[in-house]
Design a protein around this motif. Structure first.
Motif, PDB file in Angstrom:
ATOM      1  N   GLN A   4      -2.256  20.860   6.937  1.00  0.00           N
ATOM      2  CA  GLN A   4      -3.219  21.517   7.827  1.00  0.00           C
ATOM      3  C   GLN A   4      -3.509  20.658   9.048  1.00  0.00           C
ATOM      4  OE1 GLN A   4      -7.018  23.391   6.257  1.00  0.00           O
ATOM      5  NE2 GLN A   4      -7.874  21.550   7.204  1.00  0.00           N
ATOM      6  N   VAL A   5      -3.717  19.361   8.829  1.00  0.00           N
ATOM      7  CA  VAL A   5      -3.989  18.434   9.935  1.00  0.00           C
ATOM      8  C   VAL A   5      -2.790  18.366  10.877  1.00  0.00           C
ATOM      9  CG1 VAL A   5      -4.309  15.987  10.502  1.00  0.00           C
ATOM     10  CG2 VAL A   5      -5.703  17.043   8.737  1.00  0.00           C
ATOM     11  N   ALA A   6      -1.592  18.316  10.310  1.00  0.00           N
ATOM     12  CA  ALA A   6      -0.385  18.226  11.130  1.00  0.00           C
ATOM     13  C   ALA A   6      -0.218  19.464  12.013  1.00  0.00           C
ATOM     14  CB  ALA A   6       0.839  18.057  10.233  1.00  0.00           C
TER      15      ALA A   6
ATOM     16  N   VAL B 267      -3.153   8.618  11.614  1.00  0.00           N
ATOM     17  CA  VAL B 267      -2.360   8.478  12.840  1.00  0.00           C
ATOM     18  C   VAL B 267      -2.375   9.777  13.641  1.00  0.00           C
ATOM     19  CG1 VAL B 267      -0.018   8.172  13.723  1.00  0.00           C
ATOM     20  CG2 VAL B 267      -0.885   6.637  11.961  1.00  0.00           C
ATOM     21  N   VAL B 268      -2.200  10.912  12.963  1.00  0.00           N
ATOM     22  CA  VAL B 268      -2.235  12.201  13.669  1.00  0.00           C
ATOM     23  C   VAL B 268      -3.584  12.398  14.349  1.00  0.00           C
ATOM     24  CG1 VAL B 268      -2.218  14.715  13.382  1.00  0.00           C
ATOM     25  CG2 VAL B 268      -0.518  13.316  12.197  1.00  0.00           C
ATOM     26  N   ALA B 269      -4.667  12.176  13.606  1.00  0.00           N
ATOM     27  CA  ALA B 269      -6.007  12.338  14.172  1.00  0.00           C
ATOM     28  C   ALA B 269      -6.239  11.369  15.317  1.00  0.00           C
ATOM     29  CB  ALA B 269      -7.064  12.125  13.082  1.00  0.00           C
ATOM     30  N   ALA B 270      -5.786  10.133  15.154  1.00  0.00           N
ATOM     31  CA  ALA B 270      -5.993   9.115  16.182  1.00  0.00           C
ATOM     32  C   ALA B 270      -5.276   9.484  17.482  1.00  0.00           C
ATOM     33  CB  ALA B 270      -5.505   7.756  15.678  1.00  0.00           C
ATOM     34  N   VAL B 271      -4.044   9.957  17.372  1.00  0.00           N
ATOM     35  CA  VAL B 271      -3.261  10.293  18.563  1.00  0.00           C
ATOM     36  C   VAL B 271      -3.858  11.499  19.291  1.00  0.00           C
ATOM     37  CG1 VAL B 271      -1.032  11.191  19.344  1.00  0.00           C
ATOM     38  CG2 VAL B 271      -1.112   9.282  17.725  1.00  0.00           C
ATOM     39  N   VAL B 272      -4.171  12.563  18.543  1.00  0.00           N
ATOM     40  CA  VAL B 272      -4.714  13.774  19.171  1.00  0.00           C
ATOM     41  C   VAL B 272      -6.070  13.487  19.812  1.00  0.00           C
ATOM     42  CG1 VAL B 272      -5.464  16.144  18.784  1.00  0.00           C
ATOM     43  CG2 VAL B 272      -3.475  15.268  17.565  1.00  0.00           C
ATOM     44  N   CYS B 273      -6.938  12.803  19.087  1.00  0.00           N
ATOM     45  CA  CYS B 273      -8.264  12.473  19.632  1.00  0.00           C
ATOM     46  C   CYS B 273      -8.143  11.581  20.866  1.00  0.00           C
ATOM     47  CB  CYS B 273      -9.105  11.760  18.570  1.00  0.00           C
ATOM     48  SG  CYS B 273      -9.704  12.825  17.257  1.00  0.00           S
ATOM     49  N   ALA B 274      -7.202  10.648  20.836  1.00  0.00           N
ATOM     50  CA  ALA B 274      -7.053   9.713  21.958  1.00  0.00           C
ATOM     51  C   ALA B 274      -6.593  10.426  23.224  1.00  0.00           C
ATOM     52  CB  ALA B 274      -6.069   8.609  21.580  1.00  0.00           C
ATOM     53  N   VAL B 275      -5.654  11.337  23.087  1.00  0.00           N
ATOM     54  CA  VAL B 275      -5.175  12.080  24.263  1.00  0.00           C
ATOM     55  C   VAL B 275      -6.318  12.903  24.858  1.00  0.00           C
ATOM     56  CG1 VAL B 275      -3.621  13.886  25.067  1.00  0.00           C
ATOM     57  CG2 VAL B 275      -2.778  12.135  23.481  1.00  0.00           C
TER      58      VAL B 275
ATOM     59  N   PRO C  37       0.801  -1.229   0.000  1.00  0.00           N
ATOM     60  CA  PRO C  37       0.000   0.000   0.000  1.00  0.00           C
ATOM     61  C   PRO C  37       0.833   1.278   0.000  1.00  0.00           C
ATOM     62  CG  PRO C  37      -0.809  -1.550   1.654  1.00  0.00           C
ATOM     63  CD  PRO C  37       0.525  -2.057   1.185  1.00  0.00           C
ATOM     64  N   LEU C  38       2.075   1.191   0.491  1.00  0.00           N
ATOM     65  CA  LEU C  38       2.901   2.390   0.642  1.00  0.00           C
ATOM     66  C   LEU C  38       3.477   2.888  -0.682  1.00  0.00           C
ATOM     67  CD1 LEU C  38       4.827   1.509   3.932  1.00  0.00           C
ATOM     68  CD2 LEU C  38       2.668   2.743   3.646  1.00  0.00           C
ATOM     69  N   GLN C  39       3.260   2.131  -1.754  1.00  0.00           N
ATOM     70  CA  GLN C  39       3.746   2.600  -3.057  1.00  0.00           C
ATOM     71  C   GLN C  39       2.834   3.678  -3.648  1.00  0.00           C
ATOM     72  OE1 GLN C  39       3.326  -0.318  -6.330  1.00  0.00           O
ATOM     73  NE2 GLN C  39       2.144  -1.572  -4.884  1.00  0.00           N
ATOM     74  N   TYR C  40       1.685   3.871  -3.020  1.00  0.00           N
ATOM     75  CA  TYR C  40       0.739   4.884  -3.483  1.00  0.00           C
ATOM     76  C   TYR C  40       0.778   6.094  -2.551  1.00  0.00           C
ATOM     77  CZ  TYR C  40      -1.068   0.809  -5.943  1.00  0.00           C
ATOM     78  OH  TYR C  40      -1.180  -0.312  -6.722  1.00  0.00           O
ATOM     79  N   GLY C  41       0.901   7.267  -3.135  1.00  0.00           N
ATOM     80  CA  GLY C  41       0.975   8.485  -2.340  1.00  0.00           C
ATOM     81  C   GLY C  41      -0.268   8.725  -1.510  1.00  0.00           C
ATOM     82  N   PHE C  42      -1.441   8.410  -2.077  1.00  0.00           N
ATOM     83  CA  PHE C  42      -2.672   8.675  -1.332  1.00  0.00           C
ATOM     84  C   PHE C  42      -2.777   7.791  -0.096  1.00  0.00           C
ATOM     85  CE2 PHE C  42      -3.928   5.279  -4.259  1.00  0.00           C
ATOM     86  CZ  PHE C  42      -4.700   4.449  -3.448  1.00  0.00           C
ATOM     87  N   MET C  43      -2.178   6.583  -0.155  1.00  0.00           N
ATOM     88  CA  MET C  43      -2.197   5.706   1.015  1.00  0.00           C
ATOM     89  C   MET C  43      -1.260   6.226   2.104  1.00  0.00           C
ATOM     90  SD  MET C  43      -4.346   3.235   0.913  1.00  0.00           S
ATOM     91  CE  MET C  43      -3.686   2.220   2.232  1.00  0.00           C
ATOM     92  N   VAL C  44      -0.121   6.743   1.705  1.00  0.00           N
ATOM     93  CA  VAL C  44       0.824   7.303   2.685  1.00  0.00           C
ATOM     94  C   VAL C  44       0.198   8.501   3.384  1.00  0.00           C
ATOM     95  CG1 VAL C  44       3.071   8.411   2.977  1.00  0.00           C
ATOM     96  CG2 VAL C  44       2.830   6.500   1.386  1.00  0.00           C
ATOM     97  N   ARG C  45      -0.461   9.372   2.596  1.00  0.00           N
ATOM     98  CA  ARG C  45      -1.115  10.539   3.198  1.00  0.00           C
ATOM     99  C   ARG C  45      -2.268  10.104   4.107  1.00  0.00           C
ATOM    100  NH1 ARG C  45      -0.197  12.471  -2.081  1.00  0.00           N
ATOM    101  NH2 ARG C  45      -2.321  11.949  -2.715  1.00  0.00           N
ATOM    102  N   ALA C  46      -3.020   9.100   3.684  1.00  0.00           N
ATOM    103  CA  ALA C  46      -4.130   8.601   4.506  1.00  0.00           C
ATOM    104  C   ALA C  46      -3.618   8.059   5.834  1.00  0.00           C
ATOM    105  CB  ALA C  46      -4.896   7.512   3.745  1.00  0.00           C
ATOM    106  N   LEU C  47      -2.543   7.304   5.790  1.00  0.00           N
ATOM    107  CA  LEU C  47      -1.959   6.755   7.022  1.00  0.00           C
ATOM    108  C   LEU C  47      -1.482   7.877   7.945  1.00  0.00           C
ATOM    109  CD1 LEU C  47       0.033   3.729   5.576  1.00  0.00           C
ATOM    110  CD2 LEU C  47      -1.723   3.589   7.343  1.00  0.00           C
ATOM    111  N   ALA C  48      -0.828   8.880   7.358  1.00  0.00           N
ATOM    112  CA  ALA C  48      -0.299   9.987   8.171  1.00  0.00           C
ATOM    113  C   ALA C  48      -1.436  10.756   8.839  1.00  0.00           C
ATOM    114  CB  ALA C  48       0.533  10.917   7.298  1.00  0.00           C
ATOM    115  N   VAL C  49      -2.480  11.099   8.079  1.00  0.00           N
ATOM    116  CA  VAL C  49      -3.611  11.841   8.643  1.00  0.00           C
ATOM    117  C   VAL C  49      -4.324  11.017   9.705  1.00  0.00           C
ATOM    118  CG1 VAL C  49      -5.912  12.742   8.115  1.00  0.00           C
ATOM    119  CG2 VAL C  49      -3.994  13.333   6.647  1.00  0.00           C
TER     120      VAL C  49
END
Length: 292
Positions: A139-141, A24-32, A10-22
């Motif tokens: 923006q999310v970051a 994870v960021v959302a998951a961590v902030v929301c969880a805290v 999945p990491l060969q696709y840019g949209f998947m890398v961006r999806a994973l990054a967003v």
């Protein structure tokens, strides 16, 4: 296909890398943040703010402004309206929350129905993880880092406010200001999660991680570690599963969190239903043996 290929494909696709990054960021902030929401009992407030941002997002689209600005403004408006209704009438807080968030959410749906658009605005409601652009990721970051920084810097004051607001007031802290700060961060965090799972599922990311951690430990400091770690793992797992099963990515992230909560609810060593049932049976047998 071996495990390495499964992880790397999945990491060969840019949209998947961006999806994973967003995700994870959302998951961590929301969880805290969810650790405080669960502890204080503000689950419904999280639901209210996450739904109330919808008209702000649509109006931001209409005027060509960043979605985050409109969402943040309406999140703060929702918080202010809830406080106004609660403080100036006989209506209780839960009713005020229900009135404000349903009305603003309905207003957002009406705006979507009458707004001419070449883009499908329904992704605001249901999320569009795989369509996240590089500017959305930036923006999310930025917003995620801002929300997380506020929570970590003020964690001692916010924790005291959650456990004992009377004592917080006695030592010179203002419970009203701390509550307002937490609600402001809630509005900011809702904007972050909006990009990942949409308005409908934001509340799940704001509640499930904290509730899961709450069943795993009695120490709040550990909750602040367990919740984001578990949430990030669920986000990554959910996206990988959605990739291989061709399902909705945002929905799968939340579904993964729900499954993990169910497992913790059943099998947690100290708070799990099965552990309590087993402990009760042992006590019953011991009492029976003592009597016999």
């Amino acid at each position: 296909m071996n495990l390495v290929e499964l992880l790397l494909d999945p990491l060969q696709y840019g949209f998947m890398v961006r999806a994973l990054a967003v995700a994870v960021v959302a998951a961590v902030v929301c969880a805290v943040l969810s650790c405080w929401l669960v502890l204080i009992g503000w689950s419904l407030m999280g639901d209210a703010v996450s739904h109330a941002v919808l008209p702000g997002v649509v109006l931001a689209y209409v005027v060509g402004a960043p979605f985050a600005i409109g969402a943040l403004i309406f999140g703060l408006i929702a918080v202010a309206l809830i406080g106004l209704i609660r403080n100036t009438s006989r209506v209780k807080e839960d009713a005020a929350i229900g009135i404000v968030f349903t009305t603003l959410f309905a207003f957002g749906l009406v705006l979507i129905s009458v707004t001419p658009s070449q883009t499908d605005l329904n992704h605001i409601i249901f999320g569009n993880l795989l369509g996240v652009s590089s500017s959305d990721l930036l923006q999310v970051a930025i917003l995620g880092a801002l929300a997380l920084s506020i929570l970590l810097i003020k964690r001692r004051d916010l924790t005291l406010f959650a456990f004992d607001p009377i004592h917080a007031n006695a030592i010179g802290l203002s419970p009203k200001r701390l509550g307002a700060l937490l609600l402001g961060v809630l509005a900011l965090t809702s904007v972050v999660a909006l990009q990942a799972v949409g308005v409908v599922l934001v509340v799940a990311m704001l509640i499930i991680p904290g509730a899961t951690a709450y069943l795993l430990t009695d120490k709040f400091s550990r909750m602040l570690v367990i919740a984001p770690v578990v949430s990030a793992i669920c986000a990554i797992t959910g996206i990988y599963v959605s990739y291989y099963l061709d399902t909705a990515s945002g929905g799968m992230v939340v579904m993964t969190q729900g499954i993990v909560f169910a497992l913790v609810y059943l099998f947690s060593p100290s708070q799990g239903v099965i552990a309590k049932w087993t402990s009760q049976r042992r006590r019953t047998r011991a009492e029976y043996s003592a009597v016999a």
